[in-house]
Design an enzyme around this catalytic site. Structure first.
Site, short mmCIF file in Angstrom:
data_model
loop_
_atom_site.label_atom_id
_atom_site.label_comp_id
_atom_site.label_asym_id
_atom_site.label_seq_id
_atom_site.Cartn_x
_atom_site.Cartn_y
_atom_site.Cartn_z
N CYS A 237 16.61 -10.62 10.17
CA CYS A 237 16.40 -10.15 11.52
C CYS A 237 17.71 -9.58 12.10
O CYS A 237 18.75 -10.23 12.04
CB CYS A 237 15.89 -11.29 12.39
SG CYS A 237 15.70 -10.83 14.14
N CYS B 54 12.39 3.41 12.44
CA CYS B 54 13.83 3.37 12.19
C CYS B 54 14.17 2.12 11.40
O CYS B 54 13.32 1.26 11.17
CB CYS B 54 14.61 3.37 13.51
SG CYS B 54 14.46 1.83 14.43
N HIS C 283 11.35 -10.62 18.39
CA HIS C 283 12.49 -9.69 18.35
C HIS C 283 12.01 -8.28 18.02
O HIS C 283 12.56 -7.30 18.53
CB HIS C 283 13.53 -10.17 17.33
CG HIS C 283 14.17 -11.47 17.77
ND1 HIS C 283 14.75 -12.36 16.90
CD2 HIS C 283 14.30 -12.02 19.00
CE1 HIS C 283 15.21 -13.40 17.57
NE2 HIS C 283 14.95 -13.22 18.85
N HIS D 113 9.01 2.52 19.78
CA HIS D 113 8.54 2.66 18.40
C HIS D 113 7.34 1.74 18.25
O HIS D 113 7.50 0.54 18.16
CB HIS D 113 9.65 2.27 17.41
CG HIS D 113 10.78 3.24 17.40
ND1 HIS D 113 11.95 3.01 16.72
CD2 HIS D 113 10.92 4.46 17.96
CE1 HIS D 113 12.76 4.06 16.87
NE2 HIS D 113 12.15 4.94 17.63
N CYS E 167 -2.06 -1.32 20.46
CA CYS E 167 -3.32 -2.05 20.26
C CYS E 167 -3.11 -3.56 20.25
O CYS E 167 -4.05 -4.33 20.41
CB CYS E 167 -3.96 -1.68 18.91
SG CYS E 167 -4.45 0.03 18.78
N CYS F 249 -38.67 -26.94 -27.07
CA CYS F 249 -38.41 -27.01 -25.63
C CYS F 249 -37.00 -27.47 -25.32
O CYS F 249 -36.43 -27.13 -24.28
CB CYS F 249 -39.44 -27.89 -24.90
SG CYS F 249 -39.57 -29.54 -25.59
N HIS G 126 -41.09 -34.18 -23.67
CA HIS G 126 -41.07 -32.74 -23.41
C HIS G 126 -39.98 -32.39 -22.40
O HIS G 126 -39.86 -33.03 -21.36
CB HIS G 126 -42.45 -32.32 -22.90
CG HIS G 126 -42.55 -30.86 -22.60
ND1 HIS G 126 -42.37 -29.90 -23.58
CD2 HIS G 126 -42.78 -30.19 -21.45
CE1 HIS G 126 -42.50 -28.71 -23.03
NE2 HIS G 126 -42.76 -28.85 -21.75
#
Lengths: 96, 502
Positions: free
Chosen positions: B61, B77, B87, B97, B113, B183, B456
């Site tokens: 940062c 940038c 920040h 920006h 937005c 079966c 079966h």
């Protein structure tokens, strides 16, 4: 910056440089999916969205509400394994 | 736009995409695409050693020096700022920006937005750059949900034989002619053809045969899936399958009634052996080691059973892990004493299993399977710690559960004189919560239940999410959930819920 955070930053740099961070991220992501963490969090997100209302909820709301639960739900075994891998990595590249 | 329905219930909108926003228009000028690519390559998905070194050094940062806190880069940038500490927001406001990129996941944030936006062109660039970088680092492909390509949609539209899957359609269901006490084979075939992952593997043509002769069982399975999904409603006659099984598993040959469980294990074994052509390990090379097989059978059915033997004197633990394809569970009513459970004891309703008062549940059987067992004084083991024979306890745990777990209820007891069938009713749930038994992955859904009554075999199979059908050789009938849950289970198949496909 404190000694601790200096150390953290240095380790982080090394992990990125060697590409290990990206690999670990992918390992973690896969494990979190496998153990159901992703789905639990997804369900929790849906609850938060329902609660706040689809039109009003923001990314911030979700991050704030979901992060603590997400952290708590990570299984200990996953944490342990990731830690072991990081340790092994550092042992191999121990010029810090 | 056109909608193409698919078996898993999703619909794909072909021309529209997730929402972008108009505020990116200010960014999309001149050589913006190349600029964006550079940002991805240098700061998000750095594939080369050089870009990684740069990323490691520069991604902190600019206001507080932190490398965590959801670092974002300004798109206009060279500025990196924490998102959490706002920040990057300050920078956006001061410099006007309005776009930033999340350095962890590559998402684009629009400050107007106040949300992450998904511009089609930018998403395309992001996808390509990630794929490039991961390839360079040997990480592999990122999982994304499958979407049909334009060409695939075209093919579907023009092919008159395309099948539309609706919630009520019965495609995939076909009866099987009984070829003379077969079966036992029929009910296993029904179970396998209705195992979703196995079905997907075969229907997407993933088997590449390396056998010279015509006796590949995997090829025959592939053919079987084609028959089941052909849309034909007449019963299928599996004579070729039967012949192949007799060829490869001689002990099952003959027209006597065989045990379905034995047949399942034999079939999985032959399929596993014949899958050699499809076995690929992590480096993309063919795996030669049968112990590290990655064939579809192992991927779906193989779990790991851990056995811990604890010496009662020095408390040293000796651990072994063995692969398994099924878990055989003892039942109450057999000559080995079942674990005495107090009526309505703790966890008896863990899985919401119906409890006709005192009836045993599948969870009870699993609990018994994983309880510590004291090996008596006549079964001392050689302890590596004590260097002598000592009494010990043994405990089994399911270290790794496969994607499809098969539980075999041991209904047949062989004693010196006779072979007895234990008819104790064992209730089993639709959804199985395995958390009492293992750390990871709790939820499994029942997908098949085979039962043996009066010599079966029949099986219940699950179609779509909540429809069940009873398969009795050539006859398929709709069954209710109650029919399934009330049946005397012999082989129970549980499928992991929520998966990513590799």
């Amino acid at each position: 910056m404190s000694k601790d955070s200096q150390m953290r930053a240095a380790i982080n740099q090394k992990l990125i440089e060697m590409g290990e961070r990206e690999r670990l991220k992918e390992v973690l992501r896969a494990k979190l999916v496998e153990c159901g963490w992703k789905d639990q969090l997804k369900a929790h997100c849906k609850d938060v969205i329902r609660e706040k209302g689809l039109e009003h909820v923001t990314v911030e709301d979700l991050v704030t509400e979901v992060t603590p639960k997400g952290r708590a739900l990570v299984p200990d075994s996953v944490k342990k394994e990731l830690l072991q891998r990081i340790r092994a990595f550092l042992a191999q590249h121990a010029t810090l | 736009t056109s909608i193409v329905p698919f078996p898993n219930g999703n619909h794909f909108w072909t021309d529209s995409s997730p929402a972008g926003c108009s505020h990116v228009n200010g960014y999309k000028v001149d050589n913006w695409k190349q600029n964006l690519r550079v940002i991805y390559q240098c700061f998000v998905w750095s594939g080369t050693a050089e870009t990684r070194r740069r990323k490691a050094k520069s991604c902190i940062c600019h206001m507080c020096g932190a490398h965590l806190n959801r670092l974002h880069s300004c798109l206009y940038c060279v500025f990196f700022g924490c998102f959490t500490k706002k920040h990057i927001h300050e920078h956006a406001k001061n410099k006007r920006h309005n776009l930033a990129i999340d350095l962890l996941y590559g998402g684009i944030y629009c400050f107007v937005c106040q949300d992450y936006i998904y511009d089609k062109d930018m998403e395309q660039i992001a996808k390509e750059e990630q794929r490039k970088a991961w390839k360079l680092q040997g990480i592999g492909e990122k999982y994304t949900t499958w979407e049909p390509t334009k060409r695939e949609l075209e093919l579907l539209r023009h092919n008159p034989k395309r099948r539309k899957i609706t919630t009520n359609c019965t495609i995939g269901l076909r009866g099987l002619i009984n070829l003379g006490n077969t079966c036992f084979m029929n009910c296993i075939v029904q179970a396998l053809t209705h195992t979703p992952l196995l079905r997907d593997f075969f229907l997407s043509d993933r088997h590449k045969c390396e056998m010279q002769s015509n006796s590949c069982l995997v090829c025959e399975m592939s053919q079987l899936f084609q028959e089941f999904y052909s849309g034909h409603r007449s019963p299928h006659i599996p004579f070729r399958l039967l012949h192949l099984v007799w060829t490869h598993a001689r002990h099952l040959a003959g027209y006597e009634q065989q045990d379905a469980h034995e047949f399942l294990i034999a079939a999985l074994d032959v399929l596993h052996r014949h899958c050699k052509g499809d076995t690929i390990n992590d480096n993309g090379k063919k795996a030669n080691n049968p112990n590290h097989c990655n064939c579809i059978i192992d991927q779906i059915f193989t779990g790991g059973l851990q056995s811990d033997v604890t010496c009662q004197v020095c408390h040293g633990v000796s651990t072994t892990i063995d692969p398994f394809w099924d878990i055989s569970l003892d039942l109450p009513g057999s000559s080995t004493p079942f674990w005495p459970l107090s009526p309505g004891g703790d966890g008896s309703t863990v899985n919401g299993e119906s409890h006709l008062s005192g009836s045993t549940t599948l969870t009870d059987c699993l609990r018994r399977f994983t309880r510590p067992e004291h090996l008596g004084s006549s079964a001392k083991i050689k302890c590596g710690g004590c260097h002598s024979y000592q009494e010990s306890t043994k405990q089994l745990t399911m270290k790794k559960l496969p994607i499809v777990a098969c539980f075999h209820l041991k209904r047949f007891e062989h004693s010196a004189k006779l072979r007895r069938k234990i008819t104790t009713y064992v209730s089993f749930p639709l959804e199985l919560d395995m958390t009492p038994f293992m750390l990871l992955y709790p939820y499994f859904e029942c997908c098949n239940a085979s039962t043996l009554e009066s010599g079966h075999y029949t099986s219940f199979i699950r179609q779509h999410k909540d429809q069940w059908f009873k398969c009795d050789d050539a006859i398929i009938t709709k069954a209710s959930i109650k029919d399934v849950l009330d049946s005397e289970g012999y082989l129970l198949f549980y499928h992991k819920q929520f998966l990513e496909y590799e």
